[in-house]
Design an enzyme around this catalytic site. Sequence first.
Site, PDB file in Angstrom:
ATOM      1  N   LEU A   1      11.854 -19.811  -4.712  1.00 23.43           N
ATOM      2  CA  LEU A   1      10.867 -18.939  -4.052  1.00 23.43           C
ATOM      3  C   LEU A   1       9.574 -19.022  -4.849  1.00 23.43           C
ATOM      4  O   LEU A   1       9.598 -18.890  -6.074  1.00 23.43           O
ATOM      5  CB  LEU A   1      11.360 -17.487  -4.041  1.00 23.43           C
ATOM      6  CG  LEU A   1      10.313 -16.458  -3.610  1.00 23.43           C
ATOM      7  CD1 LEU A   1      10.194 -16.393  -2.093  1.00 23.43           C
ATOM      8  CD2 LEU A   1      10.626 -15.068  -4.129  1.00 23.43           C
TER       9      LEU A   1
ATOM     10  N   ASP B   1       0.836  -1.200   0.000  1.00 26.59           N
ATOM     11  CA  ASP B   1       0.000   0.000   0.000  1.00 26.59           C
ATOM     12  C   ASP B   1       0.876   1.257   0.000  1.00 26.59           C
ATOM     13  O   ASP B   1       1.965   1.267   0.583  1.00 26.59           O
ATOM     14  CB  ASP B   1      -0.900  -0.027   1.241  1.00 26.59           C
ATOM     15  CG  ASP B   1      -2.063   0.945   1.122  1.00 26.59           C
ATOM     16  OD1 ASP B   1      -2.303   1.463   0.012  1.00 26.59           O
ATOM     17  OD2 ASP B   1      -2.721   1.202   2.142  1.00 26.59           O
TER      18      ASP B   1
ATOM     19  N   HIS C   1       2.412   3.294  -9.037  1.00 33.31           N
ATOM     20  CA  HIS C   1       2.285   1.845  -9.241  1.00 33.31           C
ATOM     21  C   HIS C   1       3.509   1.304  -9.995  1.00 33.31           C
ATOM     22  O   HIS C   1       3.988   0.208  -9.703  1.00 33.31           O
ATOM     23  CB  HIS C   1       0.998   1.539 -10.010  1.00 33.31           C
ATOM     24  CG  HIS C   1      -0.257   1.863  -9.249  1.00 33.31           C
ATOM     25  ND1 HIS C   1      -0.450   1.492  -7.937  1.00 33.31           N
ATOM     26  CD2 HIS C   1      -1.383   2.545  -9.610  1.00 33.31           C
ATOM     27  CE1 HIS C   1      -1.644   1.909  -7.523  1.00 33.31           C
ATOM     28  NE2 HIS C   1      -2.221   2.565  -8.525  1.00 33.31           N
TER      29      HIS C   1
HETATM   30  C1  FPP Z   1      -2.149   0.130  -3.225  1.00 30.92           C
HETATM   31  O1  FPP Z   1      -1.628   1.438  -3.249  1.00 30.92           O
HETATM   32  C2  FPP Z   1      -1.604  -0.633  -4.310  1.00 30.92           C
HETATM   33  C3  FPP Z   1      -2.326  -1.240  -5.279  1.00 30.92           C
HETATM   34  C4  FPP Z   1      -3.782  -1.185  -5.346  1.00 30.92           C
HETATM   35  C5  FPP Z   1      -1.687  -1.977  -6.341  1.00 30.92           C
HETATM   36  C6  FPP Z   1      -0.380  -2.586  -5.976  1.00 30.92           C
HETATM   37  C7  FPP Z   1       0.331  -2.856  -7.202  1.00 30.92           C
HETATM   38  C8  FPP Z   1       1.673  -2.848  -7.362  1.00 30.92           C
HETATM   39  C9  FPP Z   1       2.647  -2.647  -6.304  1.00 30.92           C
HETATM   40  C10 FPP Z   1       2.231  -3.074  -8.682  1.00 30.92           C
HETATM   41  C11 FPP Z   1       2.281  -4.509  -9.051  1.00 30.92           C
HETATM   42  C12 FPP Z   1       0.975  -4.971  -9.465  1.00 30.92           C
HETATM   43  C13 FPP Z   1       0.434  -4.877 -10.687  1.00 30.92           C
HETATM   44  C14 FPP Z   1      -1.015  -5.067 -10.830  1.00 30.92           C
HETATM   45  C15 FPP Z   1       1.214  -4.546 -11.884  1.00 30.92           C
HETATM   46  P1  FPP Z   1      -2.644   2.652  -3.356  1.00 30.92           P
HETATM   47  O2  FPP Z   1      -2.809   2.973  -4.797  1.00 30.92           O
HETATM   48  O3  FPP Z   1      -3.909   2.320  -2.661  1.00 30.92           O
HETATM   49  O4  FPP Z   1      -1.846   3.768  -2.613  1.00 30.92           O
HETATM   50  P2  FPP Z   1      -2.477   4.955  -1.758  1.00 30.92           P
HETATM   51  O5  FPP Z   1      -3.122   4.320  -0.539  1.00 30.92           O
HETATM   52  O6  FPP Z   1      -1.291   5.776  -1.397  1.00 30.92           O
HETATM   53  O7  FPP Z   1      -3.454   5.689  -2.631  1.00 30.92           O
END
Ligand code: FPP
Length: 258
Positions: free
Chosen positions: A131, A20, A37
């Site tokens: 892994l 997150d 992301h």
């Molecule tokens: C949450 O951060 C993260 C996600 C919903 C996606 C996590 C994805 C990755 C780390 C990339 C790898 C995965 C893919 C699908 C390519 P947020 O967007 O909720 O962050 P915020 O809380 O700061 O808004």
Amino acid sequence: MAVTSPHSESVPRHVAIVMDGNGRWARKRFMPRGLGHKAGVDALVKVVQASADRGIGYLTVFAFSSENWKRPEEEVSGLMSLLLVALSKHLTKLKADGVRIRIAGDLANVSEKVRNALLDAEAATVGNARLTLTVAFNYGGRWDIVQACQRAIAAGVAADKLDEAALSRHMAMSYAPDPDLFIRTGGEVRLSNFLLWQSAYAELVFTECLWPDFDADELDRALAVYAQRERRFGDVGSSGQGEGGIGHALSASSSGNP
Ligand code: FPP
């Protein structure tokens, strides 16, 4: 050079991560969320390597939740495109590094292109065992419990035989031990429907670190916290052994013994 350390009790066999904070990481830099992301993918690649180097056998990451469809269409399609790019960019190296990719989630509702890319990644790495990286995609803990019940019933398991072991065999990650360590980055302190069944006895570590900033040092910090925890699984644990429990305490105090 990366060195794989032998597995020891203080190293979790299975680490699960809610990645997150990508959006906030981007906002702090006046960048669009999509770039957060993208930076999140780079962090993930490094953490996969670091996990393998530390002898962690299973790493499970929450890449796209069954609730993430609620995000703006542009962000959802951006995440789907990013997944395709990330797989084509990193799959060869992950395969060479002995990483087995597995997918947990409902792939019936994702596009054929994304589904095929995920299934191809699984097939390409099926022979690896260093892994196991499980990418939870269109995953939700409640979905997993419901689909496990449905599959158990479809397999003919009778109601009176549907115990914890039988249900575990039908969960999406029946191949993996339960997570020992559950990490959530980004400062929120909740499970968000990730691995609800499997995390019953996981040690929880929450960090303010935003996911794109999470690296081998942050992983080591979480592992150090984990190593300090006493895991009791409902038992009294080593510090309680030999003290005789409440019965002993009551009889000791009433007898006047020191
Ligand atoms: C949450 O951060 C993260 C996600 C919903 C996606 C996590 C994805 C990755 C780390 C990339 C790898 C995965 C893919 C699908 C390519 P947020 O967007 O909720 O962050 P915020 O809380 O700061 O808004």
